[in-house]
Scaffold this active site. Structure first.
Site, PDB file in Angstrom:
ATOM      1  N   ARG A  46       0.448  11.743 -10.176  1.00 48.39           N
ATOM      2  CA  ARG A  46       0.915  10.423  -9.740  1.00 48.39           C
ATOM      3  C   ARG A  46       2.311  10.127 -10.281  1.00 48.39           C
ATOM      4  O   ARG A  46       3.052   9.350  -9.719  1.00 48.39           O
ATOM      5  CB  ARG A  46      -0.035   9.327 -10.230  1.00 48.39           C
ATOM      6  CG  ARG A  46      -1.423   9.350  -9.609  1.00 48.39           C
ATOM      7  CD  ARG A  46      -2.165   8.071  -9.974  1.00 48.39           C
ATOM      8  NE  ARG A  46      -3.607   8.158  -9.759  1.00 48.39           N
ATOM      9  CZ  ARG A  46      -4.207   7.905  -8.600  1.00 48.39           C
ATOM     10  NH1 ARG A  46      -3.504   7.552  -7.555  1.00 48.39           N
ATOM     11  NH2 ARG A  46      -5.513   7.984  -8.495  1.00 48.39           N
ATOM     12  N   ASP A 101      -3.562   6.361   5.890  1.00 47.44           N
ATOM     13  CA  ASP A 101      -4.134   7.650   6.276  1.00 47.44           C
ATOM     14  C   ASP A 101      -5.234   7.365   7.295  1.00 47.44           C
ATOM     15  O   ASP A 101      -4.976   7.298   8.483  1.00 47.44           O
ATOM     16  CB  ASP A 101      -4.637   8.359   5.020  1.00 47.44           C
ATOM     17  CG  ASP A 101      -5.178   9.745   5.306  1.00 47.44           C
ATOM     18  OD1 ASP A 101      -5.044  10.211   6.450  1.00 47.44           O
ATOM     19  OD2 ASP A 101      -5.750  10.375   4.395  1.00 47.44           O
ATOM     20  N   GLU A 140       0.844  -1.198   0.000  1.00 48.71           N
ATOM     21  CA  GLU A 140       0.000   0.000   0.000  1.00 48.71           C
ATOM     22  C   GLU A 140       0.881   1.251   0.000  1.00 48.71           C
ATOM     23  O   GLU A 140       1.991   1.259   0.539  1.00 48.71           O
ATOM     24  CB  GLU A 140      -0.929  -0.057   1.236  1.00 48.71           C
ATOM     25  CG  GLU A 140      -1.815   1.137   1.459  1.00 48.71           C
ATOM     26  CD  GLU A 140      -2.812   1.442   0.347  1.00 48.71           C
ATOM     27  OE1 GLU A 140      -2.395   1.456  -0.820  1.00 48.71           O
ATOM     28  OE2 GLU A 140      -3.975   1.730   0.650  1.00 48.71           O
TER      29      GLU A 140
HETATM   30  P1  IMP Z   1      -6.874   5.470   3.759  1.00 45.78           P
HETATM   31  O1  IMP Z   1      -7.519   6.734   4.244  1.00 45.78           O
HETATM   32  O2  IMP Z   1      -5.755   5.016   4.697  1.00 45.78           O
HETATM   33  O3  IMP Z   1      -7.882   4.398   3.501  1.00 45.78           O
HETATM   34  O4  IMP Z   1      -6.182   5.819   2.398  1.00 45.78           O
HETATM   35  C1  IMP Z   1      -6.928   5.663   1.223  1.00 45.78           C
HETATM   36  C2  IMP Z   1      -6.185   6.030   0.006  1.00 45.78           C
HETATM   37  O5  IMP Z   1      -6.277   7.425  -0.087  1.00 45.78           O
HETATM   38  C3  IMP Z   1      -4.708   5.715  -0.052  1.00 45.78           C
HETATM   39  O6  IMP Z   1      -4.451   4.432  -0.551  1.00 45.78           O
HETATM   40  C4  IMP Z   1      -4.232   6.782  -1.010  1.00 45.78           C
HETATM   41  O7  IMP Z   1      -4.346   6.335  -2.344  1.00 45.78           O
HETATM   42  C5  IMP Z   1      -5.185   7.926  -0.732  1.00 45.78           C
HETATM   43  N1  IMP Z   1      -4.564   8.949   0.117  1.00 45.78           N
HETATM   44  C6  IMP Z   1      -4.447   8.990   1.457  1.00 45.78           C
HETATM   45  N2  IMP Z   1      -3.762  10.076   1.853  1.00 45.78           N
HETATM   46  C7  IMP Z   1      -3.446  10.753   0.726  1.00 45.78           C
HETATM   47  C8  IMP Z   1      -2.697  11.970   0.455  1.00 45.78           C
HETATM   48  O8  IMP Z   1      -2.163  12.659   1.337  1.00 45.78           O
HETATM   49  N3  IMP Z   1      -2.605  12.316  -0.860  1.00 45.78           N
HETATM   50  C9  IMP Z   1      -3.133  11.596  -1.877  1.00 45.78           C
HETATM   51  N4  IMP Z   1      -3.818  10.457  -1.674  1.00 45.78           N
HETATM   52  C10 IMP Z   1      -3.964  10.041  -0.390  1.00 45.78           C
HETATM   53 MG    MG Z   2      -5.994   8.472  -4.415  1.00 47.67          MG
END
Ligand code: IMP
Ligand code: MG
Length: 177
Positions: free
Chosen positions: A165, A102, A98
């Protein structure tokens, strides 16, 4: 294509060095075994591609296509999966790859999805762990690249409205909306 940037958080050579070290760790832990790498689309493809090139193990790759963002920076709870063929992981060592932890919702979803297929073992490899992301209910990052502050970032697979990206570094964009 370059976004307005406030700061480069992690440059290209730091990424390369850390990913080589992660690959060494992974090679050591799974020495003599085969490994299935499951990359969570779309964010982790750049990381997967660099990581797997550094591995000496026999690996197979597969993908889980998840979405938990609206396309901008706002998070809405819940993870949506776009179905793709799932690799055969029953009885096999499996490593979830991963880009970033976040809220942890994506990794938690992917974890449950993989566990239901009865892998021989299941671990996670996360490039970036945001401050405060580690909490109960979120799988731990077994192999982790960098701990970063809780700020929105782009590059190296991560997007803002599907852009940036392809940047070979991780940056804090200057987004004023
Ligand atoms: P989660 O919130 O941990 O489920 O993260 C979900 C997805 O959101 C990650 O796999 C990233 O692709 C995207 N993401 C999380 N934080 C960021 C950021 O700071 N910038 C861009 N994409 C993010
Ligand atoms: Mg994303």
């Amino acid at each position: 294509m370059t976004p307005p940037i406030k700061e480069i958080l992690i440059d290209r050579s730091e990424l390369q060095r850390r990913i080589a070290a992660l690959a060494e760790e992974i090679d050591r832990v799974y020495a003599g075994e085969e490994l299935v790498l499951i990359s969570i689309l779309k964010g982790s493809v750049v990381f997967l591609s660099d990581l797997m090139k550094e591995l000496h193990l026999d690996v197979e790759i597969g993908f889980l296509y998840l979405s938990s963002y609206r396309g901008e920076t706002a998070f809405h709870s819940g993870v949506q999966e776009y179905l793709l063929p799932f690799p055969e992981i029953a009885g096999r060592h499996t490593l979830l790859v991963e880009d970033i932890l976040d809220t942890g919702a994506s990794l938690a979803y992917a974890w449950d999805r993989c566990l239901a297929k009865n892998p021989r073992s299941l671990k996670t490899c996360v490039l970036l762990v945001k401050e405060g992301a580690e909490k109960e209910g979120v799988p731990k990052a077994d192999f982790r690249g960098f701990d970063i502050p809780n700020v929105f970032i782009v590059g190296y697979g991560l997007d803002y409205k599907e852009k940036y990206r392809q940047l070979p570094y991780i940056a804090v964009p200057d987004i004023s909306e």
